[in-house]
Design a protein around this motif. Structure first.
Motif, PDB file in Angstrom:
ATOM      1  N   ARG A   1       0.851  -1.202   0.000  1.00 46.82           N
ATOM      2  CA  ARG A   1       0.000   0.000   0.000  1.00 46.82           C
ATOM      3  C   ARG A   1       0.882   1.245   0.000  1.00 46.82           C
ATOM      4  O   ARG A   1       2.009   1.199   0.478  1.00 46.82           O
ATOM      5  N   PRO A   2       0.352   2.352  -0.516  1.00 41.12           N
ATOM      6  CA  PRO A   2       1.141   3.590  -0.470  1.00 41.12           C
ATOM      7  C   PRO A   2       1.595   3.883   0.956  1.00 41.12           C
ATOM      8  O   PRO A   2       0.853   3.687   1.911  1.00 41.12           O
ATOM      9  N   THR A   3       2.826   4.333   1.070  1.00 32.56           N
ATOM     10  CA  THR A   3       3.434   4.526   2.381  1.00 32.56           C
ATOM     11  C   THR A   3       4.118   5.881   2.453  1.00 32.56           C
ATOM     12  O   THR A   3       4.801   6.281   1.523  1.00 32.56           O
ATOM     13  N   PHE A   4       3.920   6.559   3.562  1.00 31.11           N
ATOM     14  CA  PHE A   4       4.604   7.808   3.839  1.00 31.11           C
ATOM     15  C   PHE A   4       5.657   7.540   4.904  1.00 31.11           C
ATOM     16  O   PHE A   4       5.403   6.825   5.862  1.00 31.11           O
ATOM     17  N   ALA A   5       6.819   8.105   4.755  1.00 31.45           N
ATOM     18  CA  ALA A   5       7.885   7.936   5.736  1.00 31.45           C
ATOM     19  C   ALA A   5       8.474   9.309   6.051  1.00 31.45           C
ATOM     20  O   ALA A   5       8.341  10.252   5.277  1.00 31.45           O
ATOM     21  N   CYS A   6       9.119   9.393   7.193  1.00 28.91           N
ATOM     22  CA  CYS A   6       9.734  10.642   7.625  1.00 28.91           C
ATOM     23  C   CYS A   6      11.120  10.328   8.162  1.00 28.91           C
ATOM     24  O   CYS A   6      11.332   9.302   8.784  1.00 28.91           O
ATOM     25  N   ASP A   7      12.050  11.199   7.899  1.00 27.94           N
ATOM     26  CA  ASP A   7      13.402  11.018   8.407  1.00 27.94           C
ATOM     27  C   ASP A   7      14.010  12.398   8.619  1.00 27.94           C
ATOM     28  O   ASP A   7      13.498  13.392   8.138  1.00 27.94           O
ATOM     29  N   SER A   8      15.102  12.433   9.340  1.00 26.75           N
ATOM     30  CA  SER A   8      15.727  13.726   9.620  1.00 26.75           C
ATOM     31  C   SER A   8      17.231  13.585   9.600  1.00 26.75           C
ATOM     32  O   SER A   8      17.772  12.487   9.556  1.00 26.75           O
ATOM     33  N   GLY A   9      17.884  14.706   9.637  1.00 23.94           N
ATOM     34  CA  GLY A   9      19.335  14.745   9.689  1.00 23.94           C
ATOM     35  C   GLY A   9      19.768  15.953  10.498  1.00 23.94           C
ATOM     36  O   GLY A   9      18.978  16.846  10.761  1.00 23.94           O
ATOM     37  N   LEU A  10      21.000  15.969  10.892  1.00 27.23           N
ATOM     38  CA  LEU A  10      21.525  17.068  11.689  1.00 27.23           C
ATOM     39  C   LEU A  10      22.665  17.726  10.918  1.00 27.23           C
ATOM     40  O   LEU A  10      23.622  17.062  10.530  1.00 27.23           O
ATOM     41  N   PHE A  11      22.515  19.015  10.668  1.00 28.19           N
ATOM     42  CA  PHE A  11      23.525  19.788   9.949  1.00 28.19           C
ATOM     43  C   PHE A  11      23.863  21.005  10.795  1.00 28.19           C
ATOM     44  O   PHE A  11      22.981  21.727  11.234  1.00 28.19           O
ATOM     45  N   VAL A  12      25.145  21.230  11.041  1.00 29.98           N
ATOM     46  CA  VAL A  12      25.605  22.329  11.891  1.00 29.98           C
ATOM     47  C   VAL A  12      26.384  23.309  11.018  1.00 29.98           C
ATOM     48  O   VAL A  12      27.379  22.931  10.392  1.00 29.98           O
ATOM     49  N   GLU A  13      25.920  24.560  10.975  1.00 29.42           N
ATOM     50  CA  GLU A  13      26.518  25.557  10.082  1.00 29.42           C
ATOM     51  C   GLU A  13      28.024  25.705  10.264  1.00 29.42           C
ATOM     52  O   GLU A  13      28.755  25.876   9.308  1.00 29.42           O
ATOM     53  N   GLU A  14      28.489  25.669  11.500  1.00 23.91           N
ATOM     54  CA  GLU A  14      29.891  25.944  11.779  1.00 23.91           C
ATOM     55  C   GLU A  14      30.836  24.787  11.454  1.00 23.91           C
ATOM     56  O   GLU A  14      32.051  24.950  11.503  1.00 23.91           O
ATOM     57  N   LEU A  15      30.315  23.607  11.149  1.00 24.74           N
ATOM     58  CA  LEU A  15      31.171  22.448  10.877  1.00 24.74           C
ATOM     59  C   LEU A  15      31.461  22.303   9.385  1.00 24.74           C
ATOM     60  O   LEU A  15      30.595  22.546   8.554  1.00 24.74           O
ATOM     61  N   ASP A  16      32.693  21.902   9.089  1.00 25.89           N
ATOM     62  CA  ASP A  16      33.045  21.595   7.707  1.00 25.89           C
ATOM     63  C   ASP A  16      32.224  20.397   7.245  1.00 25.89           C
ATOM     64  O   ASP A  16      31.790  19.572   8.060  1.00 25.89           O
ATOM     65  N   SER A  17      32.035  20.241   5.949  1.00 28.29           N
ATOM     66  CA  SER A  17      31.150  19.194   5.434  1.00 28.29           C
ATOM     67  C   SER A  17      31.588  17.793   5.837  1.00 28.29           C
ATOM     68  O   SER A  17      30.756  16.933   6.113  1.00 28.29           O
ATOM     69  N   GLU A  18      32.900  17.542   5.933  1.00 32.32           N
ATOM     70  CA  GLU A  18      33.346  16.194   6.302  1.00 32.32           C
ATOM     71  C   GLU A  18      33.091  15.877   7.775  1.00 32.32           C
ATOM     72  O   GLU A  18      33.146  14.717   8.187  1.00 32.32           O
ATOM     73  N   LEU A  19      32.814  16.895   8.596  1.00 36.12           N
ATOM     74  CA  LEU A  19      32.537  16.690  10.021  1.00 36.12           C
ATOM     75  C   LEU A  19      31.042  16.680  10.349  1.00 36.12           C
ATOM     76  O   LEU A  19      30.653  16.477  11.495  1.00 36.12           O
ATOM     77  N   GLN A  20      30.197  16.905   9.349  1.00 34.99           N
ATOM     78  CA  GLN A  20      28.756  16.959   9.579  1.00 34.99           C
ATOM     79  C   GLN A  20      28.215  15.601  10.014  1.00 34.99           C
ATOM     80  O   GLN A  20      28.541  14.582   9.422  1.00 34.99           O
ATOM     81  N   PRO A  21      27.358  15.586  11.064  1.00 34.50           N
ATOM     82  CA  PRO A  21      26.753  14.316  11.478  1.00 34.50           C
ATOM     83  C   PRO A  21      25.754  13.788  10.442  1.00 34.50           C
ATOM     84  O   PRO A  21      25.582  12.593  10.304  1.00 34.50           O
ATOM     85  N   ARG A  22      25.103  14.682   9.718  1.00 32.79           N
ATOM     86  CA  ARG A  22      24.102  14.345   8.692  1.00 32.79           C
ATOM     87  C   ARG A  22      23.091  13.335   9.205  1.00 32.79           C
ATOM     88  O   ARG A  22      22.389  13.599  10.144  1.00 32.79           O
TER      89      ARG A  22
END
Length: 86
Positions: A46-67
């Motif tokens: 059946r059609p399904t809706f899902a939700c997810d999240s991520g954490l992005f911190v402005e002050e961190l370089d991209s390789e250090l992002q928890p995402r």
């Protein structure tokens, strides 16, 4: 508004028995939510809706992002209680 007038019954997948575990290996919340929605759709058919999240911190370089890995301690995924206690 878009769904008004349609016969729909919403169900929480947490009550489903033997729900498949979807490994969160995507590089963004969108990647992970797409994998979840597609897996659950195949599981229940059946059609399904899902939700997810991520954490992005402005002050961190991209390789250090928890995402999408912010609910993990090392390689161990944390449930809600473990996340609160940590």
């Amino acid at each position: 508004k878009m769904l008004s007038g349609l016969y729909m019954q919403l169900r929480d997948l947490c009550s489903s028995k033997h729900l498949p575990i979807v490994e969160e290996i995507g590089s963004s919340p969108l990647d992970n939510v797409r994998a979840k929605a597609e897996t659950y759709y195949r599981f229940i058919g059946r059609p399904t809706f899902a939700c997810d999240s991520g954490l992005f911190v402005e002050e961190l370089d991209s390789e250090l992002q928890p995402r999408v890995k912010f609910r993990r301690l090392g390689d161990k995924p944390l449930n809600d209680e473990e996340m609160i206690n940590h």
